[in-house]
Design a protein around this motif. Structure first.
Motif, PDB file in Angstrom:
ATOM      1  N   VAL A  90      -6.843  -0.532   2.912  1.00 34.27           N
ATOM      2  CA  VAL A  90      -7.393   0.783   2.277  1.00 34.27           C
ATOM      3  C   VAL A  90      -7.916   0.512   0.818  1.00 34.27           C
ATOM      4  CG1 VAL A  90      -6.734   3.120   1.294  1.00 34.27           C
ATOM      5  CG2 VAL A  90      -5.884   2.178   3.526  1.00 34.27           C
ATOM      6  N   GLU A  91      -9.201   0.605   0.591  1.00 34.70           N
ATOM      7  CA  GLU A  91      -9.669   0.620  -0.898  1.00 34.70           C
ATOM      8  C   GLU A  91      -9.671   2.114  -1.420  1.00 34.70           C
ATOM      9  OE1 GLU A  91     -11.286  -0.924  -3.881  1.00 34.70           O
ATOM     10  OE2 GLU A  91     -11.988  -1.951  -2.119  1.00 34.70           O
ATOM     11  N   VAL A  92      -8.503   2.054  -2.563  1.00 29.11           N
ATOM     12  CA  VAL A  92      -8.380   3.322  -2.968  1.00 29.11           C
ATOM     13  C   VAL A  92      -9.397   3.944  -3.757  1.00 29.11           C
ATOM     14  CG1 VAL A  92      -6.624   4.366  -4.548  1.00 29.11           C
ATOM     15  CG2 VAL A  92      -5.784   2.791  -3.176  1.00 29.11           C
ATOM     16  N   GLY A  93     -10.123   2.880  -4.411  1.00 23.64           N
ATOM     17  CA  GLY A  93     -11.278   3.508  -5.177  1.00 23.64           C
ATOM     18  C   GLY A  93     -10.837   3.741  -6.654  1.00 23.64           C
ATOM     19  N   GLY A  94      -9.882   3.453  -7.192  1.00 23.36           N
ATOM     20  CA  GLY A  94      -9.262   3.907  -8.568  1.00 23.36           C
ATOM     21  C   GLY A  94      -8.179   2.827  -8.755  1.00 23.36           C
ATOM     22  N   PRO A  95      -7.448   3.241  -9.870  1.00 23.62           N
ATOM     23  CA  PRO A  95      -6.449   2.051 -10.322  1.00 23.62           C
ATOM     24  C   PRO A  95      -4.979   2.668  -9.935  1.00 23.62           C
ATOM     25  CG  PRO A  95      -7.065   3.661 -12.143  1.00 23.62           C
ATOM     26  CD  PRO A  95      -8.009   4.049 -10.899  1.00 23.62           C
ATOM     27  N   SER A  96      -4.893   4.030  -9.541  1.00 25.57           N
ATOM     28  CA  SER A  96      -3.634   4.692  -9.300  1.00 25.57           C
ATOM     29  C   SER A  96      -3.316   4.965  -8.130  1.00 25.57           C
ATOM     30  CB  SER A  96      -3.264   5.878 -10.502  1.00 25.57           C
ATOM     31  OG  SER A  96      -3.490   5.291 -11.727  1.00 25.57           O
TER      32      SER A  96
END
Length: 279
Positions: free
Chosen positions: A246-252
């Motif tokens: 899964v590519e979350v697309g952010g840091p958190s």
């Protein structure tokens, strides 16, 4: 190729940490060596400094091998602390460090930090033993070897740090230079979340790290210590048959025991310095 999921951003405004007692910690199962836990696949991402829901842990990828682990009670812990986390004035409650390279530690941590945990002993090769119980969270370590700057081996010169909080076991492998022994695997125990270096050589080679990650059977794997998408993608491709990606697309992201993914999942976070004022 890997899947992209839509996550719901939290709509909370920035607020002080909620007043949650830090005297009681939900028991974890770190040493249970249990099989994968079933749970929901929904995991929220959010700014690092929003309120953290009860029995939830917020993980923010800062840079390189540094993560902020934030609890519902407002405790802030930073892994592989270098002395700089960004423009945020936050003083962590706990920092952990490993000294394989200067990008994993600092000789001058802020004296205001209550708990500075070195992953090595001042006596070469002796290792170190941490067991810091802060009520809401227990921080412990397992010593491993590292290559010394003279191409030798410093026995017990690295630490795998483990955070037991909200019923979860969160492990940071540090600058690991070898596959753990059977005794070290047993001491690590069952990790729900693991941060693993996937650089492909500065720590361990990719086949070894893939074997370590498979052996740990963590529900969530967060890659770290990668130098561009080439090395990251090589790890993701190698693990894609066993793990959902899964590519979350952010840091958190936020993690709770009840919402661990049913299928082991690699959650790709994109590093971002902590900023004053947050997102």
């Amino acid at each position: 190729m890997y899947m992209r999921f839509i996550f719901f951003a939290l709509a909370f405004v920035i607020a002080p940490a909620i007043a949650v007692s830090q005297d009681v910690r939900t028991p974890s199962h770190c040493i249970a060596l249990a099989d994968q836990i079933d749970g929901a696949t929904y995991i929220q991402k959010a700014s690092y400094n929003v309120e953290v829901a009860p029995e939830t842990v917020r993980i923010h990828y800062i840079a390189h091998a540094s993560f902020l682990i934030r609890t519902a009670g407002g405790l802030n812990m930073v892994t592989d602390f270098t002395g700089f986390v960004g423009s945020s004035p936050m003083i962590p409650d706990v920092v952990t460090m490993n000294h394989a390279h200067e990008t994993h530690w600092t000789a001058f941590p802020d004296p205001a930090i209550p708990h500075v945990l070195q992953g090595w002993s001042e006596e070469f090769g002796q290792g170190i033993d941490h067991h810091v119980d802060l009520g809401e969270v227990l921080v412990r370590n397992v010593s491993t070897d590292i290559r010394s700057q003279w191409s030798g081996v410093e026995e017990n010169g690295n630490s795998i740090f483990i955070f037991e909080v909200a019923g979860l076991c969160i492990g940071h492998l540090g600058h690991l230079h070898h596959e753990p022994s059977a005794e070290q695997y047993a001491a690590i125990g069952r990790l729900d979340v693991v941060m693993a270096a996937v650089d492909g050589g500065m720590t361990v080679d990719l086949p070894t790290m893939m074997r370590i990650v498979s052996r740990l059977k963590s529900s969530i794997v967060i890659p770290m210590h990668w130098f561009g998408d080439f090395t990251l993608d090589a790890f993701l491709t190698g693990m894609s048959d066993e793990f959902q990606v899964v590519e979350v697309g952010g840091p958190s992201l936020g993690v709770s025991l009840e919402r661990l993914p049913r299928r082991p999942t690699i959650m790709v976070l994109r590093p971002e310095w902590l900023r004053e004022g947050g997102e």
